[in-house]
Scaffold this motif. Structure first.
Motif, PDB file in Angstrom:
ATOM      1  N   VAL A  61      -1.664  -5.790   6.197  1.00 44.37           N
ATOM      2  CA  VAL A  61      -0.738  -6.490   7.087  1.00 44.37           C
ATOM      3  C   VAL A  61       0.577  -5.709   7.146  1.00 44.37           C
ATOM      4  N   PRO A  62       0.807  -4.934   8.212  1.00 46.26           N
ATOM      5  CA  PRO A  62       2.067  -4.201   8.336  1.00 46.26           C
ATOM      6  C   PRO A  62       3.269  -5.147   8.330  1.00 46.26           C
ATOM      7  N   ASP A  63       4.384  -4.665   7.809  1.00 49.41           N
ATOM      8  CA  ASP A  63       5.659  -5.399   7.780  1.00 49.41           C
ATOM      9  C   ASP A  63       5.646  -6.634   6.885  1.00 49.41           C
ATOM     10  N   ALA A  64       4.717  -6.715   5.951  1.00 48.70           N
ATOM     11  CA  ALA A  64       4.677  -7.840   5.016  1.00 48.70           C
ATOM     12  C   ALA A  64       5.099  -7.357   3.630  1.00 48.70           C
ATOM     13  N   GLU A 108       4.264 -15.401   2.019  1.00 45.70           N
ATOM     14  CA  GLU A 108       3.239 -16.264   2.606  1.00 45.70           C
ATOM     15  C   GLU A 108       3.268 -16.061   4.118  1.00 45.70           C
ATOM     16  N   VAL A 109       2.144 -15.652   4.693  1.00 46.33           N
ATOM     17  CA  VAL A 109       2.088 -15.382   6.126  1.00 46.33           C
ATOM     18  C   VAL A 109       0.820 -15.964   6.743  1.00 46.33           C
ATOM     19  N   SER A 141      -2.059  -8.778  12.112  1.00 41.88           N
ATOM     20  CA  SER A 141      -0.664  -8.902  12.548  1.00 41.88           C
ATOM     21  C   SER A 141      -0.136 -10.244  12.099  1.00 41.88           C
ATOM     22  N   ILE A 142       1.145 -10.281  11.755  1.00 36.50           N
ATOM     23  CA  ILE A 142       1.774 -11.522  11.327  1.00 36.50           C
ATOM     24  C   ILE A 142       2.027 -12.415  12.536  1.00 36.50           C
ATOM     25  N   ILE A 143       1.577 -13.665  12.447  1.00 34.29           N
ATOM     26  CA  ILE A 143       1.828 -14.666  13.474  1.00 34.29           C
ATOM     27  C   ILE A 143       2.998 -15.547  13.058  1.00 34.29           C
ATOM     28  N   GLY A 175       0.820  -1.199   0.000  1.00 30.57           N
ATOM     29  CA  GLY A 175       0.000   0.000   0.000  1.00 30.57           C
ATOM     30  C   GLY A 175       0.855   1.250   0.000  1.00 30.57           C
ATOM     31  N   ASP A 176       0.216   2.391  -0.031  1.00 37.64           N
ATOM     32  CA  ASP A 176       0.908   3.680  -0.057  1.00 37.64           C
ATOM     33  C   ASP A 176       1.792   3.900   1.173  1.00 37.64           C
ATOM     34  N   GLN A 177       1.414   3.301   2.300  1.00 36.51           N
ATOM     35  CA  GLN A 177       2.179   3.467   3.537  1.00 36.51           C
ATOM     36  C   GLN A 177       3.223   2.369   3.727  1.00 36.51           C
ATOM     37  N   GLY A 178       3.360   1.464   2.735  1.00 32.66           N
ATOM     38  CA  GLY A 178       4.351   0.398   2.813  1.00 32.66           C
ATOM     39  C   GLY A 178       3.863  -0.871   3.483  1.00 32.66           C
TER      40      GLY A 178
END
Length: 54
Positions: free
Chosen positions: A24-27, A32-33, A48-50, A7-10
């Protein structure tokens, strides 16, 4: 799930049933998450990534 794009915010973005958007932030794209849904709104969810799968 597989991250589709950034997305625009990364943040990672994917779409599920009927085009519903999950952010999903930080993806990264094509990553594959396993995620946990934190917040649900009418047209978007935030997760959130698990676990990261290789």
């Amino acid at each position: 799930m597989t991250i589709d794009t950034l997305g625009d915010q990364g943040d990672g973005i994917t779409r599920v049933e009927r085009g519903y958007v999950v952010i999903v932030p930080d993806a990264e794209p094509d990553e594959e998450v396993t995620v946990e849904i934190d917040t649900v709104q009418s047209n978007v969810a935030f997760a959130s990534i698990i676990e990261r799968r290789e």
